[in-house]
Design a protein around this motif. Structure first.
Motif, PDB file in Angstrom:
ATOM      1  N   GLY A 294      30.158  51.010  -8.115  1.00  0.00           N
ATOM      2  CA  GLY A 294      30.325  52.175  -8.971  1.00  0.00           C
ATOM      3  C   GLY A 294      29.225  53.209  -8.774  1.00  0.00           C
ATOM      4  O   GLY A 294      29.484  54.414  -8.796  1.00  0.00           O
ATOM      5  N   LEU A 295      27.988  52.762  -8.581  1.00  0.00           N
ATOM      6  CA  LEU A 295      26.894  53.695  -8.337  1.00  0.00           C
ATOM      7  C   LEU A 295      27.030  54.386  -6.982  1.00  0.00           C
ATOM      8  O   LEU A 295      26.642  55.546  -6.820  1.00  0.00           O
ATOM      9  CB  LEU A 295      25.557  52.975  -8.450  1.00  0.00           C
ATOM     10  CG  LEU A 295      25.167  52.548  -9.872  1.00  0.00           C
ATOM     11  CD1 LEU A 295      23.904  51.690  -9.854  1.00  0.00           C
ATOM     12  CD2 LEU A 295      24.968  53.755 -10.784  1.00  0.00           C
ATOM     13  N   ARG A 296      27.599  53.673  -6.001  1.00  0.00           N
ATOM     14  CA  ARG A 296      27.875  54.333  -4.720  1.00  0.00           C
ATOM     15  C   ARG A 296      28.967  55.385  -4.898  1.00  0.00           C
ATOM     16  O   ARG A 296      28.914  56.459  -4.289  1.00  0.00           O
ATOM     17  CB  ARG A 296      28.264  53.305  -3.650  1.00  0.00           C
ATOM     18  CG  ARG A 296      27.132  52.343  -3.318  1.00  0.00           C
ATOM     19  CD  ARG A 296      27.344  51.658  -1.978  1.00  0.00           C
ATOM     20  NE  ARG A 296      28.467  50.755  -1.905  1.00  0.00           N
ATOM     21  CZ  ARG A 296      28.449  49.483  -2.271  1.00  0.00           C
ATOM     22  NH1 ARG A 296      27.359  48.950  -2.794  1.00  0.00           N
ATOM     23  NH2 ARG A 296      29.518  48.720  -2.131  1.00  0.00           N
ATOM     24  N   ASP A 297      29.986  55.076  -5.716  1.00  0.00           N
ATOM     25  CA  ASP A 297      30.985  56.099  -6.050  1.00  0.00           C
ATOM     26  C   ASP A 297      30.297  57.352  -6.583  1.00  0.00           C
ATOM     27  O   ASP A 297      30.595  58.480  -6.170  1.00  0.00           O
ATOM     28  CB  ASP A 297      31.940  55.590  -7.140  1.00  0.00           C
ATOM     29  CG  ASP A 297      32.908  54.514  -6.681  1.00  0.00           C
ATOM     30  OD1 ASP A 297      33.111  54.377  -5.462  1.00  0.00           O
ATOM     31  OD2 ASP A 297      33.465  53.833  -7.555  1.00  0.00           O
ATOM     32  N   ALA A 298      29.370  57.152  -7.527  1.00  0.00           N
ATOM     33  CA  ALA A 298      28.707  58.278  -8.174  1.00  0.00           C
ATOM     34  C   ALA A 298      27.856  59.060  -7.182  1.00  0.00           C
ATOM     35  O   ALA A 298      27.897  60.302  -7.147  1.00  0.00           O
ATOM     36  CB  ALA A 298      27.849  57.777  -9.339  1.00  0.00           C
ATOM     37  N   ALA A 299      27.071  58.352  -6.373  1.00  0.00           N
ATOM     38  CA  ALA A 299      26.173  59.022  -5.432  1.00  0.00           C
ATOM     39  C   ALA A 299      26.954  59.875  -4.447  1.00  0.00           C
ATOM     40  O   ALA A 299      26.580  61.034  -4.162  1.00  0.00           O
ATOM     41  CB  ALA A 299      25.329  57.980  -4.688  1.00  0.00           C
ATOM     42  N   GLN A 300      28.059  59.347  -3.933  1.00  0.00           N
ATOM     43  CA  GLN A 300      28.816  60.114  -2.954  1.00  0.00           C
ATOM     44  C   GLN A 300      29.616  61.239  -3.602  1.00  0.00           C
ATOM     45  O   GLN A 300      29.849  62.283  -2.981  1.00  0.00           O
ATOM     46  CB  GLN A 300      29.728  59.180  -2.156  1.00  0.00           C
ATOM     47  CG  GLN A 300      28.935  58.261  -1.235  1.00  0.00           C
ATOM     48  CD  GLN A 300      29.796  57.622  -0.159  1.00  0.00           C
ATOM     49  OE1 GLN A 300      31.007  57.775  -0.149  1.00  0.00           O
ATOM     50  NE2 GLN A 300      29.160  56.911   0.741  1.00  0.00           N
ATOM     51  N   LEU A 301      30.035  61.057  -4.835  1.00  0.00           N
ATOM     52  CA  LEU A 301      30.743  62.143  -5.514  1.00  0.00           C
ATOM     53  C   LEU A 301      29.791  63.306  -5.790  1.00  0.00           C
ATOM     54  O   LEU A 301      30.184  64.481  -5.679  1.00  0.00           O
ATOM     55  CB  LEU A 301      31.375  61.643  -6.810  1.00  0.00           C
ATOM     56  CG  LEU A 301      32.240  62.649  -7.572  1.00  0.00           C
ATOM     57  CD1 LEU A 301      33.343  63.228  -6.689  1.00  0.00           C
ATOM     58  CD2 LEU A 301      32.835  62.014  -8.823  1.00  0.00           C
ATOM     59  N   VAL A 302      28.552  63.005  -6.156  1.00  0.00           N
ATOM     60  CA  VAL A 302      27.556  64.063  -6.341  1.00  0.00           C
ATOM     61  C   VAL A 302      27.401  64.863  -5.047  1.00  0.00           C
ATOM     62  O   VAL A 302      27.386  66.099  -5.058  1.00  0.00           O
ATOM     63  CB  VAL A 302      26.212  63.471  -6.793  1.00  0.00           C
ATOM     64  CG1 VAL A 302      25.104  64.520  -6.714  1.00  0.00           C
ATOM     65  CG2 VAL A 302      26.322  62.933  -8.219  1.00  0.00           C
ATOM     66  N   GLN A 303      27.291  64.170  -3.917  1.00  0.00           N
ATOM     67  CA  GLN A 303      27.172  64.857  -2.628  1.00  0.00           C
ATOM     68  C   GLN A 303      28.405  65.730  -2.354  1.00  0.00           C
ATOM     69  O   GLN A 303      28.289  66.866  -1.895  1.00  0.00           O
ATOM     70  CB  GLN A 303      26.994  63.842  -1.508  1.00  0.00           C
ATOM     71  CG  GLN A 303      25.650  63.128  -1.512  1.00  0.00           C
ATOM     72  CD  GLN A 303      25.532  62.140  -0.371  1.00  0.00           C
ATOM     73  OE1 GLN A 303      26.486  61.893   0.366  1.00  0.00           O
ATOM     74  NE2 GLN A 303      24.351  61.547  -0.233  1.00  0.00           N
ATOM     75  N   ALA A 304      29.582  65.171  -2.648  1.00  0.00           N
ATOM     76  CA  ALA A 304      30.821  65.898  -2.358  1.00  0.00           C
ATOM     77  C   ALA A 304      30.943  67.165  -3.192  1.00  0.00           C
ATOM     78  O   ALA A 304      31.506  68.170  -2.731  1.00  0.00           O
ATOM     79  CB  ALA A 304      32.022  64.987  -2.601  1.00  0.00           C
ATOM     80  N   LEU A 305      30.430  67.150  -4.435  1.00  0.00           N
ATOM     81  CA  LEU A 305      30.625  68.279  -5.336  1.00  0.00           C
ATOM     82  C   LEU A 305      29.522  69.329  -5.258  1.00  0.00           C
ATOM     83  O   LEU A 305      29.657  70.401  -5.862  1.00  0.00           O
ATOM     84  CB  LEU A 305      30.723  67.766  -6.787  1.00  0.00           C
ATOM     85  CG  LEU A 305      31.977  66.960  -7.124  1.00  0.00           C
ATOM     86  CD1 LEU A 305      31.913  66.460  -8.556  1.00  0.00           C
ATOM     87  CD2 LEU A 305      33.237  67.781  -6.906  1.00  0.00           C
ATOM     88  N   GLN A 306      28.450  69.045  -4.533  1.00  0.00           N
ATOM     89  CA  GLN A 306      27.348  70.007  -4.482  1.00  0.00           C
ATOM     90  C   GLN A 306      27.769  71.384  -3.970  1.00  0.00           C
ATOM     91  O   GLN A 306      27.384  72.407  -4.564  1.00  0.00           O
ATOM     92  CB  GLN A 306      26.206  69.438  -3.640  1.00  0.00           C
ATOM     93  CG  GLN A 306      25.381  68.407  -4.401  1.00  0.00           C
ATOM     94  CD  GLN A 306      24.258  67.823  -3.558  1.00  0.00           C
ATOM     95  OE1 GLN A 306      24.183  68.031  -2.345  1.00  0.00           O
ATOM     96  NE2 GLN A 306      23.372  67.078  -4.195  1.00  0.00           N
TER      97      GLN A 306
END
Length: 383
Positions: A294-306
């Protein structure tokens, strides 16, 4: 009076939702346009526990939380992991030195992690809405009906609560949790022991070197019986299941049981919606991968939305679809590992059980087999 409008609404204030909020706030021109919806942690006196769960966070998750300024003060390092199978030869040992990292992971209390994350969120300027998240109505924008009135969001991120669609599996197991004292502890070593009823894990405890966090997977009726045993009878049952590697084992607090199941739903469940963490998948606790995924989901979603946060008038759907594609391999492999291991090791087929023992021996003898699996459990796929 116009309804409030947010760029992003995060539905769920658990660890993954808070990590998402912190990551997005650091990249957002105006963090107040991000809303985090969900209750805050229940206040508790120092030293008191409300949630009995201990969380095994791998090396990658710790680094991510440290970058967010949200690593809790108390934790216990995992330097080695000993994996064995009850009643059969063959075991394997995974060591941090072999993988070139300072530690394989850490164990922290759920309460401590959540308190630390919420304290960090309160410093960001994010809009906090401390009611239970509503069910979103997908669209452009997403419609949200709160107790204080309706609001809208250009994007809603679901982090808590399984979706009604997707793959489901009931394991017929409950996880029994307790704190255990060991007479002969091995500092920094975690144990994963596969038994006929399910895996049994003993994890280093943040409260002391001689303490371990127990996660014991058994059928539901057995779990209920274990939780009702006296300390002496519980200790004898645990000793028989685990063995003598840590000397005499003694339960130090009440045991709690949680049902276990698998759920895997879509990353993009509808227009304007993205699912991460428990809203995207819940896993069997073997190897402690659920929160880490789940934390990997969050980390990569942050990158995707920047890029979108910097220029929110640009189309967002291509970024979301690219994010879902990038997460697919990591989710699929982690789901496969955590779904297969507890079922294959619990088989009643003697040939299959012997094969599992041989597999553990092969992993121990052949680094070329062991290292790829260990590295995935250590940090997953983050690209």
């Amino acid at each position: 009076m116009a309804s409030p409008t947010y760029d992003i609404a995060i539905l769920g204030s658990g660890p993954v939702g808070c990590a998402l909020a912190l990551g997005l706030a650091s990249a957002a021109p105006d963090p107040a346009r991000i809303a985090l919806m969900g209750p805050e942690p229940t206040p508790r006196p120092p030293g008191q526990t409300i949630d009995p769960r201990a969380l095994a966070l791998n090396h990658g998750s710790r680094r991510f939380l440290e970058t967010l300024g949200a690593w809790p003060e108390r934790s216990a390092d995992i330097l080695t992991v000993h994996v064995s199978q009850a009643g059969h030869l063959g075991r394997t040992l995974i060591d941090q030195a072999e993988l070139g990292v300072p530690r394989l992971g850490c164990v922290t209390a759920y309460d401590d992690l959540l308190d630390t994350l919420h304290a960090a969120v309160r410093r960001t300027g994010i809009t906090l809405l401390t009611e239970r998240p509503p069910r979103p109505l997908a669209g452009s924008p997403v419609q949200l009906r709160l107790a204080q009135g309706p609001c809208t969001a250009r994007l809603a991120l679901l982090s808590d609560g399984a979706q009604p669609v997707g793959l489901r599996r009931e394991y017929g197991q409950h996880a029994v949790l307790a704190t255990v004292h060991a007479a002969a502890p091995v500092p920094g070593r975690a144990f994963e022991r596969f038994t006929r009823t399910g895996p049994l894990a003993l994890l280093p405890h943040p409260a002391g070197d001689a303490l371990y966090s127990l996660v014991w997977c058994v059928p539901p009726d057995r779990a209920q019986a274990l939780c009702g045993l006296t300390d002496t009878t519980f200790d004898a049952a645990l000793q028989a299941a685990f063995g003598q590697r840590l000397g005499r084992l003694r339960r130090m607090d009440a045991a709690h049981a949680f049902p276990l199941s698998l759920h895997a739903g879509p990353s993009l469940p509808g227009p304007g919606l993205v699912a991460v963490g428990n809203a995207a998948q819940t896993l069997h606790p073997v190897a402690g991968q659920g929160l880490n995924l789940g934390l990997r989901d969050a980390a990569q979603l942050v990158q995707a939305l920047q890029p979108w946060l910097a220029t929110p008038d640009t189309p967002i759907q291509p970024l979301l679809e690219q994010h879902a594609r990038r997460r697919r391999a990591d989710r699929t492999l982690t789901l496969a590992v955590t779904d297969t291991l507890p079922r294959i090791f619990a088989t009643a087929n003697p040939l299959a059980r012997h094969a599992c023992g041989l597999g553990l021996a092969a992993l121990d003898l052949l680094p070329a087999l062991r290292k790829p699996l260990a590295r995935h459990l250590l940090q997953g796929q983050r690209r």
